[in-house]
Design a protein around this motif. Structure first.
Motif: not given
Length: 248
Positions: A35-53, A55-60
């Motif tokens: 729904n919006a334009e965003t950009f996010q960078s992650y260097t580990s799965i631990k940081s991803v969980i802050n934004d995506y739970q 079971g979600t497509a992005v997290y998995d």
């Protein structure tokens, strides 16, 4: 004092299918409609969980990618769904943000109506944009429940002949999406120079096709016409059935 001799010009010719990448350039950028334009960078799965739970497509997909301890960077680029201008602006703005590989994922045979056109347009836009730059690669991951719909869908995207585009597809397993593309990139993007995508095998977390051997007739019927790779048993070993891009 020794005389200095002038040497004739030395010509060095290299002929690699993949360039030698600088450290950290094996990163992956996931392109997502939202729904919006965003950009996010992650260097580990631990940081991803802050934004995506989980079971979600992005997290998995991030989890699959970081399953390789050598994976350096996972980025998420979100554009406005159905808006080609938004997609083009976003990929242009963040094209050199660090990732070497772009990843796009869609369960294509569940789409209907305008969603089919939107995804096909996005695929065409992404593939052709990366092709024009001629210095990075894009992987399309199309899991499915109805194999017969794959060929027509890919054909309609008009990406045939693009040498920077690699397409993979495999069936859902008991209705579950295994995010084949992310698992493949975790292995291949971090590999040393010279590794063939054809022989990427034993992908962690990915189930081979439900056939003891995926024969030539299967490849020719569904995958060969549109250069789509799948994951199946070949000579008793699970591996990609192809290592070619859309150019063949």
């Amino acid at each position: 004092m020794a005389r200095v001799q002038t040497l004739s010009p030395i010509q060095i010719v290299t002929n690699y299918e993949r360039p030698v990448l600088d450290p950290g350039m094996a990163g992956v950028m996931l392109l997502v409609a939202g729904n919006a334009e965003t950009f996010q960078s992650y260097t580990s799965i631990k940081s991803v969980i802050n934004d995506y739970q989980p079971g979600t497509a992005v997290y998995d997909q991030a989890d699959a990618y970081f399953g390789n301890a050598n994976s350096p960077l996972f980025q998420v680029l979100t554009y406005k769904q159905g808006d080609t201008t938004s997609l083009t602006n976003q990929i242009t703005k963040y094209y050199y943000a660090g990732a070497q590989y772009f990843l796009f994922h869609s369960v294509v045979d569940t789409l209907s109506g305008s969603d089919v056109t939107n995804v096909q347009t996005a695929v065409s836009t992404i593939s052709n944009f990366v092709e024009q730059q001629d210095n990075k690669e894009v992987v399309f991951d199309f899991p499915y429940s109805d194999e017969s719909k794959m060929a027509d869908f890919v054909k309609a995207t008009n990406i045939a002949g693009n040498k920077a585009t690699f397409t993979v597809a495999k069936p859902l397993v008991n209705g579950k999406d295994e995010y084949f593309g992310a698992h493949f990139l975790a292995d291949y993007a971090n590999a040393k120079l010279g590794k063939s995508a054809t022989f990427v095998n034993q992908l962690n977390g990915v189930t081979p096709q439900d056939k003891y051997e995926f024969g030539v007739s299967d490849v020719e019927k569904y995958f060969k016409p549109n250069h789509i790779a799948t994951y199946a048993y070949r000579a008793g070993t699970p591996m990609l059935t192809s290592g070619v891009t859309q150019s063949g």
